[in-house]
Design a protein around this motif. Structure first.
Motif, mmCIF file in Angstrom:
data_model
loop_
_atom_site.group_PDB
_atom_site.id
_atom_site.type_symbol
_atom_site.label_atom_id
_atom_site.label_comp_id
_atom_site.label_asym_id
_atom_site.label_seq_id
_atom_site.Cartn_x
_atom_site.Cartn_y
_atom_site.Cartn_z
ATOM 1 N N ASP A 197 -4.668 -3.969 9.941
ATOM 2 C CA ASP A 197 -5.565 -5.016 9.465
ATOM 3 C C ASP A 197 -4.859 -6.068 8.611
ATOM 4 O OD1 ASP A 197 -5.034 -3.346 7.350
ATOM 5 O OD2 ASP A 197 -7.066 -3.433 6.522
ATOM 6 N N VAL A 198 -3.571 -6.243 8.833
ATOM 7 C CA VAL A 198 -2.779 -7.149 8.017
ATOM 8 C C VAL A 198 -1.910 -8.037 8.910
ATOM 9 C CG1 VAL A 198 -0.878 -5.507 7.712
ATOM 10 C CG2 VAL A 198 -1.289 -7.231 5.971
ATOM 11 N N SER A 199 -1.700 -9.266 8.482
ATOM 12 C CA SER A 199 -0.854 -10.179 9.258
ATOM 13 C C SER A 199 0.600 -10.039 8.798
ATOM 14 C CB SER A 199 -1.309 -11.627 9.056
ATOM 15 O OG SER A 199 -1.005 -12.066 7.750
ATOM 16 N N THR B 224 0.855 -1.184 0.000
ATOM 17 C CA THR B 224 0.000 0.000 0.000
ATOM 18 C C THR B 224 0.893 1.237 0.000
ATOM 19 O OG1 THR B 224 -0.022 0.073 2.405
ATOM 20 C CG2 THR B 224 -1.778 -1.201 1.328
ATOM 21 N N GLU C 20 1.311 -11.515 5.418
ATOM 22 C CA GLU C 20 0.865 -10.738 4.262
ATOM 23 C C GLU C 20 1.854 -9.615 3.900
ATOM 24 O OE1 GLU C 20 -3.956 -10.800 4.418
ATOM 25 O OE2 GLU C 20 -2.919 -9.778 6.068
ATOM 26 N N THR C 21 2.732 -9.264 4.804
ATOM 27 C CA THR C 21 3.692 -8.192 4.538
ATOM 28 C C THR C 21 4.971 -8.698 3.885
ATOM 29 O OG1 THR C 21 4.771 -8.382 6.692
ATOM 30 C CG2 THR C 21 2.866 -6.908 6.546
ATOM 31 N N ARG D 131 -0.796 -0.557 9.260
ATOM 32 C CA ARG D 131 -2.215 -0.474 8.870
ATOM 33 C C ARG D 131 -3.104 -1.145 9.897
ATOM 34 N NH1 ARG D 131 -1.753 -3.221 3.444
ATOM 35 N NH2 ARG D 131 -3.583 -4.272 4.289
ATOM 36 N N GLU E 292 3.411 -1.625 6.169
ATOM 37 C CA GLU E 292 2.240 -2.488 5.997
ATOM 38 C C GLU E 292 1.637 -2.881 7.341
ATOM 39 O OE1 GLU E 292 0.652 -3.447 3.046
ATOM 40 O OE2 GLU E 292 1.958 -1.859 2.307
#
Length: 176
Positions: free
Chosen positions: A135-137, A85, A140-141, A133, A130
């Motif tokens: 809302d991310v594990s 992002t 996922e980064t 944010r 990341e």
């Protein structure tokens, strides 16, 4: 004197071009050396003709500016390609810059320290961006972080290529 000065310029510019790969401003150092050679040449020669000329410097400076932009944005482009992002992309840029400086001093092996530091810094910056944010594990980064590291390494290699292009361009100008 002109042929000797041209040969000396080429020989001194080779390590300056290589220095771009370790985070030093090799592109700008080559241009500065060319300006110095021009000044010395003008002082020694009677015809008042510069060795390089204004257009050689304009082209070299344009190449150097593009090299800086490419190197600076490469980590961000890699992070974005990995799905980052805006936060991850900005983190990659900041982390790559900070990591390159830190790696140069923490890993005192020429080229390796800067490259490793910049790549790890870009990856870490993308990861932190990341994660922030919320809302991310962590899993996922990893893709954006890996992309940022690869992009930063690619940017450094591209900057080395730009430094070589400046070296070649100014060397040809010195002998034409």
């Amino acid at each position: 004197m002109s042929i000797t000065a041209g040969i000396l310029f080429v020989l001194l510019s080779i390590p300056l071009a290589i220095s771009a790969a370790v985070g030093l401003p090799g592109t700008w150092l080559i241009i500065g050396l060319a300006a110095l050679v021009d000044l010395v040449e003008l002082a020694w020669r009677d015809d008042g003709e510069p060795m390089f000329g204004i257009w050689a410097f304009v082209i070299a400076i344009l190449i150097a500016v593009v090299a800086e932009i490419v190197e600076f944005l490469a980590g961000a482009a890699g992070a974005k390609a990995g799905g980052a992002t805006r936060r991850g992309t900005l983190g990659a840029v900041a982390g790559g810059f900070i990591g390159g400086i830190a790696g140069t001093f923490l890993i005192p092996i020429p080229l390796i320290g800067t490259l490793v530091g910049a790549a790890l810094g870009a990856a870490g910056g993308a990861l932190l961006g990341e994660i922030s944010r919320g809302d991310v594990s962590l899993r996922e980064t990893l893709r954006p972080a890996t992309g940022a590291a690869a992009g930063r390494v690619a940017g450094t290699i591209l900057k080395l290529a730009f430094a070589v292009a400046i070296l070649v361009q100014l060397s040809i100008s010195a002998f034409v």
